[in-house]
Design an enzyme around this catalytic site. Structure first.
Site, PDB file in Angstrom:
ATOM      1  N   ASP A 170       0.801  -1.229   0.000  1.00 30.65           N
ATOM      2  CA  ASP A 170       0.000   0.000   0.000  1.00 30.65           C
ATOM      3  C   ASP A 170       0.836   1.283   0.000  1.00 30.65           C
ATOM      4  O   ASP A 170       0.279   2.379  -0.024  1.00 30.65           O
ATOM      5  CB  ASP A 170      -0.958   0.012   1.194  1.00 30.65           C
ATOM      6  N   TYR A 263      10.641   4.479   1.165  1.00 33.50           N
ATOM      7  CA  TYR A 263      11.518   3.466   1.777  1.00 33.50           C
ATOM      8  C   TYR A 263      12.961   3.569   1.301  1.00 33.50           C
ATOM      9  O   TYR A 263      13.858   2.999   1.939  1.00 33.50           O
ATOM     10  CB  TYR A 263      10.971   2.057   1.518  1.00 33.50           C
TER      11      TYR A 263
HETATM   12  P1  NAD Z   1      -0.529  -7.881  13.851  1.00 34.52           P
HETATM   13  O1  NAD Z   1       0.556  -8.564  14.627  1.00 34.52           O
HETATM   14  O2  NAD Z   1      -1.485  -6.994  14.543  1.00 34.52           O
HETATM   15  O3  NAD Z   1      -1.390  -9.008  13.119  1.00 34.52           O
HETATM   16  C1  NAD Z   1      -0.870 -10.146  12.540  1.00 34.52           C
HETATM   17  C2  NAD Z   1      -1.699 -11.364  12.917  1.00 34.52           C
HETATM   18  O4  NAD Z   1      -1.130 -12.500  12.236  1.00 34.52           O
HETATM   19  C3  NAD Z   1      -1.686 -11.707  14.423  1.00 34.52           C
HETATM   20  O5  NAD Z   1      -2.986 -11.790  14.925  1.00 34.52           O
HETATM   21  C4  NAD Z   1      -0.982 -13.061  14.472  1.00 34.52           C
HETATM   22  O6  NAD Z   1      -1.464 -13.911  15.478  1.00 34.52           O
HETATM   23  C5  NAD Z   1      -1.263 -13.613  13.091  1.00 34.52           C
HETATM   24  N1  NAD Z   1      -0.325 -14.661  12.672  1.00 34.52           N
HETATM   25  C6  NAD Z   1       1.003 -14.705  12.845  1.00 34.52           C
HETATM   26  N2  NAD Z   1       1.511 -15.814  12.299  1.00 34.52           N
HETATM   27  C7  NAD Z   1       0.474 -16.490  11.752  1.00 34.52           C
HETATM   28  C8  NAD Z   1       0.361 -17.714  11.040  1.00 34.52           C
HETATM   29  N3  NAD Z   1       1.454 -18.452  10.770  1.00 34.52           N
HETATM   30  N4  NAD Z   1      -0.853 -18.124  10.641  1.00 34.52           N
HETATM   31  C9  NAD Z   1      -1.946 -17.375  10.906  1.00 34.52           C
HETATM   32  N5  NAD Z   1      -1.902 -16.188  11.565  1.00 34.52           N
HETATM   33  C10 NAD Z   1      -0.703 -15.761  11.986  1.00 34.52           C
HETATM   34  O7  NAD Z   1       0.217  -7.110  12.665  1.00 34.52           O
HETATM   35  P2  NAD Z   1      -0.219  -5.841  11.793  1.00 34.52           P
HETATM   36  O8  NAD Z   1       0.645  -4.702  12.161  1.00 34.52           O
HETATM   37  O9  NAD Z   1      -1.669  -5.653  11.828  1.00 34.52           O
HETATM   38  O10 NAD Z   1       0.262  -6.258  10.343  1.00 34.52           O
HETATM   39  C11 NAD Z   1      -0.149  -7.437   9.715  1.00 34.52           C
HETATM   40  C12 NAD Z   1       0.675  -7.685   8.478  1.00 34.52           C
HETATM   41  O11 NAD Z   1       0.302  -6.816   7.425  1.00 34.52           O
HETATM   42  C13 NAD Z   1       2.179  -7.475   8.664  1.00 34.52           C
HETATM   43  O12 NAD Z   1       2.879  -8.449   7.921  1.00 34.52           O
HETATM   44  C14 NAD Z   1       2.403  -6.124   8.060  1.00 34.52           C
HETATM   45  O13 NAD Z   1       3.741  -5.918   7.704  1.00 34.52           O
HETATM   46  C15 NAD Z   1       1.492  -6.237   6.887  1.00 34.52           C
HETATM   47  N6  NAD Z   1       1.161  -4.990   6.182  1.00 34.52           N
HETATM   48  C16 NAD Z   1       1.550  -4.916   4.904  1.00 34.52           C
HETATM   49  C17 NAD Z   1       1.275  -3.812   4.163  1.00 34.52           C
HETATM   50  C18 NAD Z   1       1.792  -3.765   2.753  1.00 34.52           C
HETATM   51  O14 NAD Z   1       1.991  -2.707   2.202  1.00 34.52           O
HETATM   52  N7  NAD Z   1       2.075  -4.887   2.120  1.00 34.52           N
HETATM   53  C19 NAD Z   1       0.569  -2.755   4.728  1.00 34.52           C
HETATM   54  C20 NAD Z   1       0.173  -2.843   6.056  1.00 34.52           C
HETATM   55  C21 NAD Z   1       0.474  -3.987   6.776  1.00 34.52           C
HETATM   56  C1  G6P Z   2       3.364   0.918   4.918  1.00 30.82           C
HETATM   57  C2  G6P Z   2       4.020  -0.188   4.146  1.00 30.82           C
HETATM   58  C3  G6P Z   2       3.796  -1.511   4.839  1.00 30.82           C
HETATM   59  C4  G6P Z   2       4.278  -1.454   6.264  1.00 30.82           C
HETATM   60  C5  G6P Z   2       3.614  -0.311   6.991  1.00 30.82           C
HETATM   61  C6  G6P Z   2       4.243  -0.133   8.358  1.00 30.82           C
HETATM   62  O1  G6P Z   2       1.985   0.807   4.872  1.00 30.82           O
HETATM   63  O2  G6P Z   2       3.574  -0.280   2.833  1.00 30.82           O
HETATM   64  O3  G6P Z   2       4.450  -2.507   4.116  1.00 30.82           O
HETATM   65  O4  G6P Z   2       3.990  -2.670   6.925  1.00 30.82           O
HETATM   66  O5  G6P Z   2       3.781   0.888   6.279  1.00 30.82           O
HETATM   67  O6  G6P Z   2       3.444   0.692   9.122  1.00 30.82           O
HETATM   68  P1  G6P Z   2       3.518   0.731  10.694  1.00 30.82           P
HETATM   69  O7  G6P Z   2       2.517   1.761  11.049  1.00 30.82           O
HETATM   70  O8  G6P Z   2       3.161  -0.676  11.176  1.00 30.82           O
HETATM   71  O9  G6P Z   2       4.912   1.101  11.046  1.00 30.82           O
HETATM   72 MN    MN Z   3       4.372  -2.238   1.919  1.00 33.41          MN
END
Ligand code: NAD
Ligand code: G6P
Ligand code: MN
Length: 440
Positions: A170, A263
């Site tokens: 995102d 980044y």
């Molecule tokens: P969070 O820790 O609040 O949530 C992650 C959840 O995943 C937890 O509830 C955990 O129990 C669960 N989990 C962990 N291992 C697991 C497994 N093997 N099987 C099933 N569930 C499992 O984290 P968050 O900050 O809400 O972020 C979630 C994910 O989304 C992170 O990887 C974050 O980096 C990603 N994210 C990516 C983008 C992007 O741009 N690609 C944007 C925002 C968040």
């Molecule tokens: C952006 C990126 C994600 C990353 C997030 C971290 O949305 O695209 O890949 O996980 O920032 O945000 P946070 O608020 O968890 O530091």
């Molecule tokens: Mn990202």
């Protein structure tokens, strides 16, 4: 109109309520018949799920809702898996950020040694989700935004080559939203962009409005002064994110013909980042103190009161790109989107088997990447180095190889040399015992 069944993997994520509200807001263009949550931490998921159950009961009782820790129940009869897991959760993110800082190297969720450590945890977790999907709903698509997306994407390309998984991010969407504000457009959909790079490692080369007018000159002028901080900045933006958006000014100065992904600051200004880090309090601490407390607090309030108005949960509006993507596949819209895909010649002078982030047209059989052409030496050199790091991490995971992981950390532009890399690696191994394969 067809109705879809979706499972959110990582149901206990802090982003889950925002995604649910976003799905509800978009249910006319992407109708749901069923919504399931899956997580391997039942207690964490239950809080989010019980609150979402109340919201769904109020807003869309026709959607069948359930949550589970059982993979078979979760992955049976689904059309889409929306995956955002964090293997090791925030306490391990904190380690990823703090261990490198102890050695004078930046600590970041997805970049440098921290991102490498997270990658070593995520690969197994995401492959497991892919396997559940293929076993229980072989026709489904996984829209994966579990980080570190670059390493996860390389792992799935190599280890599950036929999987219907699309890896997305995102960050470009967030930056494009800011660009739209800077040039005075309603939203990012009023712009047409060209972009290339790797995940969390890319550049915009062209930004036009829908009439084809070049918006780069106006953007360049603004970004050179203020980075991606728009003229009327949202006062709710956290200070650490504000710094990142402002720092884009210095990143952009290296190549004013393009607009950088934020980044890149971690690779181009690592010394600045280290100087501005507090080794005792990193982003993981901020997230645990703010977003996690806020989301779980709001969910608990909703559960207690039995109605959604008792807790303030924000809709994750910019996450609507996930609906754009699902709808593109479901209804063959051919929407143009940035995705992380095998290069396969799209960037002419770059490795065919590198996972790159480029514009694709998305339809029912998946993404069709657009041609990028030749890229300049500066970007090509940086990307070659970073792609090699990402590939070495997957080598290390696959071969259980200590040396490959040492090479990966050594090669990262964020790390000064092999001895620091080894010291960081040895600390990371100790901290990640419960999550990494044993290395030889
Ligand atoms: P969070 O820790 O609040 O949530 C992650 C959840 O995943 C937890 O509830 C955990 O129990 C669960 N989990 C962990 N291992 C697991 C497994 N093997 N099987 C099933 N569930 C499992 O984290 P968050 O900050 O809400 O972020 C979630 C994910 O989304 C992170 O990887 C974050 O980096 C990603 N994210 C990516 C983008 C992007 O741009 N690609 C944007 C925002 C968040
Ligand atoms: C952006 C990126 C994600 C990353 C997030 C971290 O949305 O695209 O890949 O996980 O920032 O945000 P946070 O608020 O968890 O530091
Ligand atoms: Mn990202």
């Amino acid at each position: 109109m067809k109705k879809f069944s979706v499972v959110i993997a990582g149901g206990g994520s802090t982003f889950t309520p925002g995604i649910v509200l976003m799905l509800l807001q978009n249910k006319d263009r992407f109708p749901l018949r069923a919504l399931k949550f899956y997580d391997n931490d039942g207690a964490r998921q239950e809080v989010i799920a019980e609150a979402c159950k109340t919201i769904l009961k109020e807003q869309a009782p026709e959607i069948e809702f359930s949550y589970t820790t059982d993979p078979k129940t979760a992955f049976t009869d689904v059309d889409f898996v929306m995956a955002h897991i964090r293997v090791g959760k925030y306490p391990m993110r904190e380690q990823d950020e703090k261990i490198p800082l102890r050695h004078g190297v930046l600590g970041q969720e997805t970049c440098g040694p921290g991102g490498i450590a997270y990658g070593m945890r995520s690969i197994g977790g995401v492959l497991e989700l892919v396997d559940y999907m293929e076993q229980y709903s072989p026709n489904a698509w996984m829209l994966n935004y579990s980080n570190p997306a670059a390493i996860v994407a390389e792992a799935t390309r190599r280890l599950r080559p036929n999987a219907k998984i699309l890896n997305i991010c995102d960050m470009p969407i967030g930056i494009e939203g800011r660009m739209a504000q800077i040039v005075g457009l309603k939203d990012r959909k009023q712009m047409r962009v060209r972009y290339y790079g790797l995940n969390h490692f890319g550049w915009w080369t062209s930004i036009e409005d829908l009439e084809g007018n070049d918006l780069m000159p106006k953007l360049r002028e603004h970004v050179a002064k203020y980075g991606y901080v728009p003229p009327s900045n949202d006062p709710h933006t956290e200070a650490s994110w504000n710094d990142t958006f402002a720092k884009a000014k210095d990143v952009q100065a290296l190549d004013p013909d393009t607009m950088p992904n934020t980044y890149l600051k971690y690779y181009l200004f690592p010394d600045y980042v280290v100087e501005h880090s507090n080794p005792a309090r990193t982003r993981a601490n901020e997230v645990m103190d703010h977003r996690e407390k806020h989301v779980f607090g709001a969910c608990r309030a909703i559960i207690e009161a039995g109605n959604a108005s008792a807790g303030e949960l924000e809709i994750d509006e910019h996450a609507s790109y996930i609906v754009d993507l699902a709808a593109a596949i479901a209804f063959n819209t051919q929407e143009r989107m940035l995705l992380i895909v095998p290069n396969n010649g799209a960037i002419h002078n770059f490795d065919a088997d590198a996972m790159v982030e480029i514009p694709c047209l998305v339809g029912k059989s998946g993404p069709q990447p657009l041609t990028v052409g030749d890229i300049p030496n500066f970007q090509k050199g940086l990307m070659s180095q970073q792609v090699a790091v990402e590939k070495l991490v997957v080598d290390a995971w696959e071969q259980r190889s200590y040396r490959k992981l040492w090479q990966a950390i050594t090669l990262s532009k964020t790390v000064p040399g092999a001895s620091v890399a080894k010291a960081i690696l040895d600390d990371l191994i100790e901290a990640n015992k419960a999550y990494w394969p044993e290395l030889h």
